[in-house]
Design an enzyme around this catalytic site. Structure first.
Site, PDB file in Angstrom:
ATOM      1  N   LYS A 256     -20.227  14.231  55.458  1.00  0.00           N
ATOM      2  CA  LYS A 256     -20.206  12.776  55.600  1.00  0.00           C
ATOM      3  C   LYS A 256     -18.921  12.388  56.320  1.00  0.00           C
ATOM      4  O   LYS A 256     -17.945  13.138  56.286  1.00  0.00           O
ATOM      5  CB  LYS A 256     -20.232  12.112  54.216  1.00  0.00           C
ATOM      6  CG  LYS A 256     -20.690  10.681  54.219  1.00  0.00           C
ATOM      7  CD  LYS A 256     -22.205  10.555  54.279  1.00  0.00           C
ATOM      8  CE  LYS A 256     -22.646   9.138  54.543  1.00  0.00           C
ATOM      9  NZ  LYS A 256     -24.099   8.993  54.479  1.00  0.00           N
TER      10      LYS A 256
ATOM     11  N   ASP B 131     -24.960   5.367  59.071  1.00  0.00           N
ATOM     12  CA  ASP B 131     -24.910   4.933  57.662  1.00  0.00           C
ATOM     13  C   ASP B 131     -24.488   3.458  57.735  1.00  0.00           C
ATOM     14  O   ASP B 131     -24.689   2.814  58.776  1.00  0.00           O
ATOM     15  CB  ASP B 131     -23.911   5.790  56.854  1.00  0.00           C
ATOM     16  CG  ASP B 131     -23.999   5.562  55.345  1.00  0.00           C
ATOM     17  OD1 ASP B 131     -24.893   6.134  54.716  1.00  0.00           O
ATOM     18  OD2 ASP B 131     -23.185   4.793  54.793  1.00  0.00           O
TER      19      ASP B 131
HETATM   20  P1  NDP Z   1     -26.342  -1.224  56.799  1.00  0.00           P
HETATM   21  O1  NDP Z   1     -24.929  -1.531  57.090  1.00  0.00           O
HETATM   22  O2  NDP Z   1     -27.324  -1.173  57.903  1.00  0.00           O
HETATM   23  O3  NDP Z   1     -26.910  -2.238  55.695  1.00  0.00           O
HETATM   24  C1  NDP Z   1     -26.289  -2.508  54.487  1.00  0.00           C
HETATM   25  C2  NDP Z   1     -26.851  -3.820  54.001  1.00  0.00           C
HETATM   26  O4  NDP Z   1     -26.346  -4.138  52.710  1.00  0.00           O
HETATM   27  C3  NDP Z   1     -26.473  -4.985  54.900  1.00  0.00           C
HETATM   28  O5  NDP Z   1     -27.509  -5.924  54.876  1.00  0.00           O
HETATM   29  C4  NDP Z   1     -25.211  -5.513  54.212  1.00  0.00           C
HETATM   30  O6  NDP Z   1     -24.972  -6.865  54.513  1.00  0.00           O
HETATM   31  C5  NDP Z   1     -25.580  -5.339  52.781  1.00  0.00           C
HETATM   32  N1  NDP Z   1     -24.422  -5.171  51.918  1.00  0.00           N
HETATM   33  C6  NDP Z   1     -23.304  -4.436  52.152  1.00  0.00           C
HETATM   34  N2  NDP Z   1     -22.466  -4.511  51.115  1.00  0.00           N
HETATM   35  C7  NDP Z   1     -23.076  -5.292  50.202  1.00  0.00           C
HETATM   36  C8  NDP Z   1     -22.744  -5.730  48.912  1.00  0.00           C
HETATM   37  N3  NDP Z   1     -21.573  -5.395  48.366  1.00  0.00           N
HETATM   38  N4  NDP Z   1     -23.632  -6.513  48.245  1.00  0.00           N
HETATM   39  C9  NDP Z   1     -24.808  -6.867  48.795  1.00  0.00           C
HETATM   40  N5  NDP Z   1     -25.175  -6.477  50.036  1.00  0.00           N
HETATM   41  C10 NDP Z   1     -24.338  -5.697  50.710  1.00  0.00           C
HETATM   42  O7  NDP Z   1     -26.359   0.173  55.985  1.00  0.00           O
HETATM   43  P2  NDP Z   1     -27.568   1.150  55.709  1.00  0.00           P
HETATM   44  O8  NDP Z   1     -28.810   0.374  55.521  1.00  0.00           O
HETATM   45  O9  NDP Z   1     -27.508   2.243  56.702  1.00  0.00           O
HETATM   46  O10 NDP Z   1     -27.115   1.794  54.334  1.00  0.00           O
HETATM   47  C11 NDP Z   1     -27.353   1.139  53.078  1.00  0.00           C
HETATM   48  C12 NDP Z   1     -27.282   2.179  51.974  1.00  0.00           C
HETATM   49  O11 NDP Z   1     -28.271   3.206  52.214  1.00  0.00           O
HETATM   50  C13 NDP Z   1     -25.951   2.941  51.863  1.00  0.00           C
HETATM   51  O12 NDP Z   1     -25.736   3.268  50.503  1.00  0.00           O
HETATM   52  C14 NDP Z   1     -26.210   4.217  52.661  1.00  0.00           C
HETATM   53  O13 NDP Z   1     -25.346   5.260  52.289  1.00  0.00           O
HETATM   54  C15 NDP Z   1     -27.647   4.498  52.245  1.00  0.00           C
HETATM   55  N6  NDP Z   1     -28.401   5.371  53.142  1.00  0.00           N
HETATM   56  C16 NDP Z   1     -28.532   5.086  54.476  1.00  0.00           C
HETATM   57  C17 NDP Z   1     -29.280   5.915  55.284  1.00  0.00           C
HETATM   58  C18 NDP Z   1     -29.558   5.587  56.712  1.00  0.00           C
HETATM   59  O14 NDP Z   1     -30.424   6.269  57.288  1.00  0.00           O
HETATM   60  N7  NDP Z   1     -28.916   4.610  57.300  1.00  0.00           N
HETATM   61  C19 NDP Z   1     -29.870   7.154  54.761  1.00  0.00           C
HETATM   62  C20 NDP Z   1     -29.756   7.311  53.338  1.00  0.00           C
HETATM   63  C21 NDP Z   1     -29.020   6.455  52.577  1.00  0.00           C
HETATM   64  P3  NDP Z   1     -23.995  -7.234  55.743  1.00  0.00           P
HETATM   65  O15 NDP Z   1     -24.586  -6.559  56.955  1.00  0.00           O
HETATM   66  O16 NDP Z   1     -24.043  -8.703  55.782  1.00  0.00           O
HETATM   67  O17 NDP Z   1     -22.654  -6.650  55.376  1.00  0.00           O
END
Ligand code: NDP
Length: 445
Positions: free
Chosen positions: A124, A164
């Site tokens: 990571k 991520d």
């Molecule tokens: P993104 O940055 O694309 O999305 C994260 C989302 O969550 C955004 O909508 C963000 O809002 C919101 N967010 C962030 N912090 C908070 C918080 N404290 N409370 C509420 N909402 C929040 O990230 P990903 O979708 O890529 O990743 C999300 C999760 O999934 C992580 O835990 C990541 O490790 C996991 N993951 C991702 C993978 C991938 O393929 N991308 C694969 C497997 C797991 P805003 O944009 O407004 O900050």
């Protein structure tokens, strides 16, 4: 296994690294029976060797913004374990990024990647850089500066980063452009690439599709489907939008999404038009949660709260770690939730997980439920090696098969005497055995 001693030693070496220690404790606790039944693992020091990363790189990333102001961020790459394949895991760009968070994510990635059935090790990386509010040129300059350090450490058979939080298709493009220039080769060193230059169809939505397929498999064990179910999502990023699309397609009604400032409750549910609206806002780097409630007036914005207070049948947390605590879990159970499938990594606190287990809720931990993203990244690597591109249908069929195989592995390794499936235990044991046996075969290295 002397769990408390191992944890005390780890804490002494890694003081204050709360998320990392939490993730290691959760895994080791569920492996106690497996390790005591297999003394060869202790004799070979497998646990001590598994919980410490192979190596950690930290570096300075200096870059200049559009007003010619100089900024200095910190970059990281954690190469955790490559017993079954090259290091593989995403890059996170977010101001909260530190070594504890990346070590927790890298550690989890070992088991997740093992579960996919593909030959992928765990790693990571990322930076405390905040992409929010930055121009495309600023993002490009940061990505290029970051890659100037990282490129020497990675390669298609060595370490393959992906996206991520804060790293999507745009960032992967800028990172890959610089990698390609420095390494002077066009190979599958990053995944999540654009489809015109080596990317796989379905990769952008793979994690969200996968977490939905995993929930579908869990529901099937109770003779249930998504049809007519009320579903709560958190976040609306890379993971959540794919989940929203697939849940809707399978007949579920997605009534919540969220951001760091609060959540949206839309009693009418998301549909294709609403998802497209959100994606447009997201592509233009704007806040998405509040504007949604201005555009679709039946929806309401609830400031400063998580969506778990809403009555829902299925919860799919897709935002970040520890976003669903014990009180949230109790509220969900009181409101009749039957299934929780983790799109994010470690979104539920240990106390919340206890509540789900005590109430025999179908609970799919992230390392199993959200493995679809890295699985399709693995399929992207295969296509890159073969210099071929598979159709959407072919990739989706493989993804569905992988998610179903992961579910089967959890059931085989996690079913308790009363028939209840302890998915976290099943995922940890299945993921661990493959890696531990590979480490045994390869000697002490
Ligand atoms: P993104 O940055 O694309 O999305 C994260 C989302 O969550 C955004 O909508 C963000 O809002 C919101 N967010 C962030 N912090 C908070 C918080 N404290 N409370 C509420 N909402 C929040 O990230 P990903 O979708 O890529 O990743 C999300 C999760 O999934 C992580 O835990 C990541 O490790 C996991 N993951 C991702 C993978 C991938 O393929 N991308 C694969 C497997 C797991 P805003 O944009 O407004 O900050």
């Amino acid at each position: 296994m002397q769990l408390e001693k191992i944890m005390a030693d780890l804490e002494k070496k890694n003081p204050g690294e709360v998320e990392y220690l939490q993730a290691v404790h959760e895994v080791l606790e569920s492996l106690e029976d497996t390790v005591s039944e297999n003394p060869q693992f202790e004799e070979a020091g497998i646990i001590e060797r598994l919980i410490d990363p192979d190596r950690v790189l930290t570096f300075k990333v200096s870059w200049v913004d559009d007003n010619n102001k100089v900024h200095v961020n910190r970059g990281f790459r954690v190469q955790f374990n490559n017993a079954i394949g090259p290091y593989k895991g995403g890059l996170r760009f977010h101001p909260s990024v530190n070594l504890s968070i990346l070590k927790f994510l890298g550690f989890e990635q070992i088991f997740k990647n093992s579960l996919t059935t593909l030959p992928l090790g765990g790693g990571k990386g990322g930076s405390d850089f905040n992409p929010k509010g930055k121009s495309d040129n600023e993002i490009m300059r940061f990505c290029q500066a970051y890659m100037l350090e990282l490129w020497k450490l990675i390669g298609p058979d060595t370490d393959i980063p992906a996206g991520d939080i804060g790293v999507g298709g745009r960032e992967i493009g800028f990172l890959y452009g610089m990698y390609k220039k420095l390494a002077r080769e066009h190979v599958g060193t990053l995944t999540g690439k654009g489809v015109n230059w080596g990317g796989s169809l379905i990769r952008p939505e793979a994690t969200g599709f996968g977490v939905t397929y995993f929930a579908q498999e869990m529901l099937k064990t109770k003779g249930e489907t998504f049809e007519g179910k009320v579903v709560g999502l958190s976040g609306f990023g890379n993971v959540a939008w794919g989940a929203a699309q697939k849940v809707t397609e399978l007949g579920g009604k997605v009534v919540t999404i969220s951001g760091p400032d609060g959540y949206i409750y839309d009693p009418d549910g998301l549909d294709d038009e609403k998802i497209d609206f959100l994606l447009e806002l997201r592509a233009s780097n704007q806040d998405i949660v509040k504007p949604y409630s201005y555009e679709f007036t039946n929806a309401k914005f609830v400031e400063g709260k998580h969506p778990w207070e809403v009555k829902m049948d299925i919860a799919i947390p897709c935002a970040t770690q520890n976003e669903l605590n014990k009180e949230d879990a109790e509220t969900l159970v009181k409101n009749g939730v039957s299934c929780v499938s983790e799109g994010a990594n470690m979104p539920c606190t240990p106390e919340a997980i206890d509540v789900f287990m005590e109430n025999k809720i179908l609970y799919g931990p992230g390392k199993a439920a959200n493995a679809g993203g890295v699985a399709v990244s693995g399929l992207e690597m295969t296509q890159n090696s073969m210099k071929l591109g598979w159709s959407r249908e072919e990739v989706d069929a493989r993804l569905q098969q992988i998610m179903s195989d992961i579910h089967t592995a959890c059931v085989e390794n996690g079913t308790e005497e009363d028939g209840f499936v302890n998915y976290p235990k099943g995922a940890n044991v299945a993921g661990f055995l493959k890696v531990a046996n590979a480490m045994l075969d390869q000697g002490v290295v």
